[in-house]
Design a protein around this motif. Structure first.
Motif, PDB file in Angstrom:
ATOM      1  N   ARG A 152      26.215 -70.178  74.715  1.00 14.81           N
ATOM      2  CA  ARG A 152      27.344 -70.731  75.469  1.00 14.81           C
ATOM      3  C   ARG A 152      27.934 -71.957  74.776  1.00 14.81           C
ATOM      4  NH1 ARG A 152      26.918 -74.956  78.619  1.00 14.81           N
ATOM      5  NH2 ARG A 152      24.650 -74.712  78.843  1.00 14.81           N
ATOM      6  N   ILE A 153      27.064 -72.849  74.331  1.00 12.30           N
ATOM      7  CA  ILE A 153      27.527 -74.090  73.700  1.00 12.30           C
ATOM      8  C   ILE A 153      28.122 -73.808  72.325  1.00 12.30           C
ATOM      9  CG2 ILE A 153      26.802 -76.358  72.866  1.00 12.30           C
ATOM     10  CD1 ILE A 153      24.502 -76.194  74.968  1.00 12.30           C
ATOM     11  N   ALA A 154      27.448 -72.979  71.542  1.00 12.90           N
ATOM     12  CA  ALA A 154      27.903 -72.693  70.181  1.00 12.90           C
ATOM     13  C   ALA A 154      29.269 -72.016  70.182  1.00 12.90           C
ATOM     14  CB  ALA A 154      26.883 -71.817  69.473  1.00 12.90           C
ATOM     15  N   ARG A 155      29.487 -71.150  71.142  1.00 13.07           N
ATOM     16  CA  ARG A 155      30.781 -70.468  71.232  1.00 13.07           C
ATOM     17  C   ARG A 155      31.901 -71.470  71.483  1.00 13.07           C
ATOM     18  NH1 ARG A 155      31.319 -65.689  75.546  1.00 13.07           N
ATOM     19  NH2 ARG A 155      30.777 -67.453  76.891  1.00 13.07           N
ATOM     20  N   ALA A 156      31.600 -72.505  72.289  1.00 13.37           N
ATOM     21  CA  ALA A 156      32.599 -73.541  72.548  1.00 13.37           C
ATOM     22  C   ALA A 156      32.917 -74.347  71.288  1.00 13.37           C
ATOM     23  CB  ALA A 156      32.106 -74.477  73.652  1.00 13.37           C
ATOM     24  N   PHE A 157      31.978 -74.408  70.351  1.00 17.77           N
ATOM     25  CA  PHE A 157      32.199 -75.096  69.083  1.00 17.77           C
ATOM     26  C   PHE A 157      32.945 -74.214  68.077  1.00 17.77           C
ATOM     27  CE2 PHE A 157      28.974 -78.194  70.360  1.00 17.77           C
ATOM     28  CZ  PHE A 157      29.441 -79.352  69.752  1.00 17.77           C
ATOM     29  N   GLY A 158      33.210 -72.977  68.441  1.00 17.03           N
ATOM     30  CA  GLY A 158      33.923 -72.088  67.540  1.00 17.03           C
ATOM     31  C   GLY A 158      33.032 -71.373  66.553  1.00 17.03           C
ATOM     32  N   MET A 159      31.749 -71.223  66.876  1.00 21.49           N
ATOM     33  CA  MET A 159      30.826 -70.526  66.002  1.00 21.49           C
ATOM     34  C   MET A 159      30.816 -69.030  66.305  1.00 21.49           C
ATOM     35  SD  MET A 159      27.481 -73.022  65.772  1.00 21.49           S
ATOM     36  CE  MET A 159      27.014 -72.434  64.125  1.00 21.49           C
ATOM     37  N   LYS A 160      30.506 -68.245  65.301  1.00 17.48           N
ATOM     38  CA  LYS A 160      30.211 -66.838  65.492  1.00 17.48           C
ATOM     39  C   LYS A 160      28.713 -66.739  65.769  1.00 17.48           C
ATOM     40  CE  LYS A 160      30.062 -62.382  63.085  1.00 17.48           C
ATOM     41  NZ  LYS A 160      30.290 -61.675  61.795  1.00 17.48           N
ATOM     42  N   VAL A 161      28.309 -66.065  66.827  1.00 17.25           N
ATOM     43  CA  VAL A 161      26.907 -66.028  67.225  1.00 17.25           C
ATOM     44  C   VAL A 161      26.383 -64.603  67.171  1.00 17.25           C
ATOM     45  CG1 VAL A 161      25.203 -66.686  68.956  1.00 17.25           C
ATOM     46  CG2 VAL A 161      27.346 -67.976  68.766  1.00 17.25           C
ATOM     47  N   LYS A 169      18.359 -56.338  74.240  1.00 18.84           N
ATOM     48  CA  LYS A 169      19.527 -55.903  73.484  1.00 18.84           C
ATOM     49  C   LYS A 169      20.722 -55.622  74.382  1.00 18.84           C
ATOM     50  CE  LYS A 169      16.836 -53.917  69.683  1.00 18.84           C
ATOM     51  NZ  LYS A 169      16.486 -52.684  68.942  1.00 18.84           N
ATOM     52  N   GLY A 170      20.476 -54.946  75.504  1.00 17.57           N
ATOM     53  CA  GLY A 170      21.558 -54.619  76.417  1.00 17.57           C
ATOM     54  C   GLY A 170      22.194 -55.849  77.021  1.00 17.57           C
ATOM     55  N   ALA A 171      21.359 -56.813  77.423  1.00 13.83           N
ATOM     56  CA  ALA A 171      21.867 -58.045  78.026  1.00 13.83           C
ATOM     57  C   ALA A 171      22.691 -58.842  77.024  1.00 13.83           C
ATOM     58  CB  ALA A 171      20.708 -58.890  78.548  1.00 13.83           C
ATOM     59  N   ALA A 172      22.235 -58.864  75.767  1.00 13.60           N
ATOM     60  CA  ALA A 172      22.960 -59.605  74.732  1.00 13.60           C
ATOM     61  C   ALA A 172      24.307 -58.949  74.446  1.00 13.60           C
ATOM     62  CB  ALA A 172      22.122 -59.684  73.464  1.00 13.60           C
ATOM     63  N   ILE A 175      27.261 -59.512  76.972  1.00 13.75           N
ATOM     64  CA  ILE A 175      28.036 -60.759  76.996  1.00 13.75           C
ATOM     65  C   ILE A 175      28.730 -61.021  75.661  1.00 13.75           C
ATOM     66  CG2 ILE A 175      26.624 -61.795  78.808  1.00 13.75           C
ATOM     67  CD1 ILE A 175      25.223 -63.460  76.669  1.00 13.75           C
ATOM     68  N   GLY A 176      28.816 -59.994  74.840  1.00 12.02           N
ATOM     69  CA  GLY A 176      29.609 -60.102  73.627  1.00 12.02           C
ATOM     70  C   GLY A 176      28.869 -60.506  72.375  1.00 12.02           C
ATOM     71  N   LEU A 177      27.545 -60.453  72.389  1.00 11.08           N
ATOM     72  CA  LEU A 177      26.765 -60.828  71.220  1.00 11.08           C
ATOM     73  C   LEU A 177      26.511 -59.617  70.331  1.00 11.08           C
ATOM     74  CD1 LEU A 177      24.044 -63.330  72.476  1.00 11.08           C
ATOM     75  CD2 LEU A 177      25.470 -63.636  70.471  1.00 11.08           C
ATOM     76  N   LYS A 178      26.632 -59.810  69.028  1.00  9.79           N
ATOM     77  CA  LYS A 178      26.249 -58.768  68.091  1.00  9.79           C
ATOM     78  C   LYS A 178      24.750 -58.842  67.863  1.00  9.79           C
ATOM     79  CE  LYS A 178      26.845 -57.008  63.410  1.00  9.79           C
ATOM     80  NZ  LYS A 178      27.498 -57.189  62.089  1.00  9.79           N
ATOM     81  N   VAL A 179      24.054 -57.729  68.093  1.00  7.66           N
ATOM     82  CA  VAL A 179      22.601 -57.675  67.923  1.00  7.66           C
ATOM     83  C   VAL A 179      22.299 -57.099  66.542  1.00  7.66           C
ATOM     84  CG1 VAL A 179      20.438 -56.785  68.842  1.00  7.66           C
ATOM     85  CG2 VAL A 179      22.327 -57.323  70.404  1.00  7.66           C
ATOM     86  N   THR A 180      21.579 -57.848  65.727  1.00 12.58           N
ATOM     87  CA  THR A 180      21.240 -57.363  64.390  1.00 12.58           C
ATOM     88  C   THR A 180      20.130 -56.317  64.468  1.00 12.58           C
ATOM     89  OG1 THR A 180      19.605 -59.103  63.992  1.00 12.58           O
ATOM     90  CG2 THR A 180      21.892 -59.565  63.364  1.00 12.58           C
ATOM     91  N   HIS A 181      20.046 -55.498  63.436  1.00 14.54           N
ATOM     92  CA  HIS A 181      19.066 -54.416  63.409  1.00 14.54           C
ATOM     93  C   HIS A 181      17.657 -54.913  63.107  1.00 14.54           C
ATOM     94  CE1 HIS A 181      22.254 -51.521  63.806  1.00 14.54           C
ATOM     95  NE2 HIS A 181      22.854 -51.964  62.720  1.00 14.54           N
ATOM     96  N   SER A 182      17.565 -56.069  62.474  1.00 15.77           N
ATOM     97  CA  SER A 182      16.260 -56.596  62.086  1.00 15.77           C
ATOM     98  C   SER A 182      16.308 -58.121  62.031  1.00 15.77           C
ATOM     99  CB  SER A 182      15.850 -56.061  60.705  1.00 15.77           C
ATOM    100  OG  SER A 182      16.718 -56.569  59.706  1.00 15.77           O
TER     101      SER A 182
END
Length: 308
Positions: A152-161, A169-172, A175-182
């Motif tokens: 939440r905070i990082a997104r307000a700073f303009g970071m890609k998260v 994985k589903g919860a992430a 809310i718009g988060l990219k989940v990495t494979h590893s």
């Protein structure tokens, strides 16, 4: 009358204690609140807990010796998220329920994580030219309460998260988060990595050389979790091999002397565990602990039990 012992080497703030007292006062006259604050000797805790039905602690060690001394103990609440200071096997063997207070300290820890990231990117405010959060990629190693606040905070700073998680994985994604494979992919793609996993099971020393070697030279690793999740010899090796890599934490590693000798200006450790050291977190965790005790005795509520 149930004796509720609050045993804290690092006491709750006075305002937190007042709010805790109000919880038990509201619950009725069946509760006696007893404080053991800033105690210096182990025997003080053992004596105080002997006739207690409930125990609230912060970072205080609650081991088999404590459970053996506390024959009437029914429930222990760790006021905070982590509970590695409580011997769960010993508690279970004695039939004692152990709970934590997840989420109550999460914003405080998240703000510290972001603060450490800024401190690292800005060259520890040394006067050297630094970098900004905006436009950089933040990798979340884990996706619990704290990580969600960091997002939440990082997104307000303009970071890609981005995030690596096995169990959420589903919860992430929701809310718009990219989940990495590893985990390797998370570290490879991140400019800043923030660790948010518990010190148990598969997570112990999971931040190994193979993982750290994926980081860019110039990346910042932030650890507000536990030192046990990082393989310290591997961390030292990476510090040597990547001269622009920085490690920021509120847990001092066992190899602190090596950092002092070799890596000046590339690390920072708070004097003590600092994630939950805010007035707000202090109040939230203490009040939640008191409410959980009342719910346990009045309703049999074990929602946050960790030794199932």
């Amino acid at each position: 009358m149930k004796k509720i012992l609050i045993a804290t080497e690092k006491p709750f703030a006075p305002v937190a204690l007042k709010k805790i007292e109000k919880v038990f006062d509201k619950a009725g006259k069946n509760y006696q609140l007893v404080l053991l604050e800033s105690y210096k000797e182990r025997k003080e805790l053992l004596q105080a807990v002997a006739d207690a039905q409930a125990l609230i602690v912060r970072s205080d060690k609650v081991d088999a010796e404590v459970f053996e001394a506390a024959s009437n103990l029914q429930v222990v609440i760790r006021a905070g998220a982590g509970y590695d200071n409580v011997d769960l096997e010993a508690a279970t063997a004695r039939g004692v329920v152990v709970m934590n207070t997840p989420g109550q300290n999460s914003n405080a820890v998240a703000e510290l994580a972001i603060g450490l990231a800024i401190f690292g990117l800005r060259e520890l405010f040394s006067g050297k030219p630094g970098g900004e959060l905006r436009g950089r990629t933040l990798g979340l190693h884990g996706f619990g309460y704290v990580a969600r606040n960091v997002f939440r905070i990082a997104r307000a700073f303009g970071m890609k998260v981005i995030v690596y998680t096995r169990y959420s994985k589903g919860a992430a994604a929701a809310i718009g988060l990219k989940v990495t494979h590893s985990l390797e992919q998370l570290y490879a793609k991140s400019d800043v990595v923030s660790i948010h996993v518990p010190a148990r099971g598969e997570h112990i020393k999971s931040v190994s050389y193979e993982i750290l070697n994926e980081l860019k030279d110039g990346a910042v690793l932030v650890n507000t979790a536990r030192k046990e999740v990082v393989n310290e010899p591997d961390l030292v090796r990476i510090m040597e091999e990547k001269p622009n890599f920085k490690y920021m934490s509120d847990i001092t590693p066992d190899c602190e002397n090596i950092f002092k000798e070799k890596f000046e200006g590339r690390y920072f450790f708070t004097p003590k565990k600092a994630g939950a050291q805010t007035a707000e977190a202090n109040i939230n965790a203490g009040v939640a602990a008191a409410e959980q005790i009342v719910a346990f005795f009045e309703k049999g509520d074990r929602t946050f039990q960790v030794n199932k």
